[in-house]
Design a protein around this motif. Sequence first.
Motif, PDB file in Angstrom:
ATOM      1  N   SER A 155       0.832  -1.208   0.000  1.00  0.00           N
ATOM      2  CA  SER A 155       0.000   0.000   0.000  1.00  0.00           C
ATOM      3  C   SER A 155       0.863   1.253   0.000  1.00  0.00           C
ATOM      4  N   LYS A 156       0.533   2.168  -0.876  1.00  0.00           N
ATOM      5  CA  LYS A 156       1.257   3.442  -0.963  1.00  0.00           C
ATOM      6  C   LYS A 156       0.583   4.516  -0.095  1.00  0.00           C
ATOM      7  N   LYS A 157      -0.606   4.240   0.387  1.00  0.00           N
ATOM      8  CA  LYS A 157      -1.384   5.239   1.124  1.00  0.00           C
ATOM      9  C   LYS A 157      -1.258   5.119   2.639  1.00  0.00           C
ATOM     10  N   ALA A 158      -0.918   3.949   3.127  1.00  0.00           N
ATOM     11  CA  ALA A 158      -0.887   3.736   4.579  1.00  0.00           C
ATOM     12  C   ALA A 158       0.385   4.299   5.205  1.00  0.00           C
ATOM     13  N   ASP A 159       0.208   4.918   6.366  1.00  0.00           N
ATOM     14  CA  ASP A 159       1.334   5.443   7.154  1.00  0.00           C
ATOM     15  C   ASP A 159       1.784   4.422   8.195  1.00  0.00           C
ATOM     16  N   GLN A 160       0.826   3.608   8.651  1.00  0.00           N
ATOM     17  CA  GLN A 160       1.097   2.632   9.695  1.00  0.00           C
ATOM     18  C   GLN A 160       0.570   1.268   9.272  1.00  0.00           C
ATOM     19  N   PHE A 161       1.329   0.245   9.591  1.00  0.00           N
ATOM     20  CA  PHE A 161       0.924  -1.126   9.321  1.00  0.00           C
ATOM     21  C   PHE A 161       0.869  -1.843  10.663  1.00  0.00           C
ATOM     22  N   ILE A 162      -0.326  -2.321  11.020  1.00  0.00           N
ATOM     23  CA  ILE A 162      -0.539  -2.879  12.356  1.00  0.00           C
ATOM     24  C   ILE A 162      -1.207  -4.241  12.258  1.00  0.00           C
ATOM     25  N   LEU A 163      -0.671  -5.199  12.996  1.00  0.00           N
ATOM     26  CA  LEU A 163      -1.304  -6.508  13.140  1.00  0.00           C
ATOM     27  C   LEU A 163      -2.111  -6.469  14.431  1.00  0.00           C
ATOM     28  N   ALA A 164      -3.423  -6.581  14.314  1.00  0.00           N
ATOM     29  CA  ALA A 164      -4.313  -6.565  15.478  1.00  0.00           C
ATOM     30  C   ALA A 164      -4.683  -8.006  15.810  1.00  0.00           C
ATOM     31  N   THR A 165      -4.098  -8.505  16.879  1.00  0.00           N
ATOM     32  CA  THR A 165      -4.333  -9.881  17.299  1.00  0.00           C
ATOM     33  C   THR A 165      -4.840  -9.884  18.736  1.00  0.00           C
ATOM     34  N   THR A 166      -4.752 -11.014  19.403  1.00  0.00           N
ATOM     35  CA  THR A 166      -5.327 -11.128  20.743  1.00  0.00           C
ATOM     36  C   THR A 166      -4.262 -11.403  21.797  1.00  0.00           C
ATOM     37  N   HIS A 167      -4.705 -11.421  23.046  1.00  0.00           N
ATOM     38  CA  HIS A 167      -3.832 -11.745  24.181  1.00  0.00           C
ATOM     39  C   HIS A 167      -3.621 -13.251  24.317  1.00  0.00           C
ATOM     40  N   ASN A 168      -4.313 -14.041  23.521  1.00  0.00           N
ATOM     41  CA  ASN A 168      -4.215 -15.493  23.601  1.00  0.00           C
ATOM     42  C   ASN A 168      -2.766 -15.928  23.350  1.00  0.00           C
ATOM     43  N   PRO A 169      -2.210 -16.770  24.245  1.00  0.00           N
ATOM     44  CA  PRO A 169      -0.822 -17.237  24.056  1.00  0.00           C
ATOM     45  C   PRO A 169      -0.580 -17.939  22.715  1.00  0.00           C
ATOM     46  N   ARG A 170      -1.631 -18.491  22.123  1.00  0.00           N
ATOM     47  CA  ARG A 170      -1.480 -19.165  20.829  1.00  0.00           C
ATOM     48  C   ARG A 170      -1.127 -18.181  19.710  1.00  0.00           C
ATOM     49  N   ASP A 171      -1.365 -16.891  19.945  1.00  0.00           N
ATOM     50  CA  ASP A 171      -1.094 -15.887  18.922  1.00  0.00           C
ATOM     51  C   ASP A 171       0.357 -15.398  18.912  1.00  0.00           C
ATOM     52  N   LYS A 172       1.196 -15.981  19.751  1.00  0.00           N
ATOM     53  CA  LYS A 172       2.613 -15.593  19.779  1.00  0.00           C
ATOM     54  C   LYS A 172       3.286 -15.801  18.422  1.00  0.00           C
ATOM     55  N   GLU A 173       2.909 -16.870  17.733  1.00  0.00           N
ATOM     56  CA  GLU A 173       3.496 -17.130  16.411  1.00  0.00           C
ATOM     57  C   GLU A 173       3.075 -16.047  15.416  1.00  0.00           C
ATOM     58  N   LEU A 174       1.834 -15.570  15.521  1.00  0.00           N
ATOM     59  CA  LEU A 174       1.356 -14.502  14.641  1.00  0.00           C
ATOM     60  C   LEU A 174       2.135 -13.216  14.902  1.00  0.00           C
TER      61      LEU A 174
END
Length: 104
Positions: A40-59
């Motif tokens: 994307s040429k328009k975005a200023d910030q790139f954010i991964l919105a995930t959860t507090h679940n320990p399984r999301d550590k790999e994400l």
Amino acid sequence: MSVSLLVQARSDSSRLESKMTKFLDSATILEWVLKRARKSKKADQFILATTHNPRDKELIKIGKKNRFKIFKGSDQNVLKRFYECAKNFKSRIIVRVCADNPLI
């Protein structure tokens, strides 16, 4: 103006377990999405919105590898996670990307 590209992803899928870390050819589904979103040429910030679940550590690891900022929020309330993420990063405009779609 702050344009934030928020990629929503979590590991706890009931229909296809750990689908974000399943491979499509040479990369995981999440990696495909993040690499495509980064174009994307328009975005200023790139954010991964995930959860507090320990399984999301790999994400989180995949997100950091792809130079995404990380936000951890509710695993049950996606809207709340997005709202809190946008507020945390002072986003003015939000582009929501669902990580379920690797063909963006």
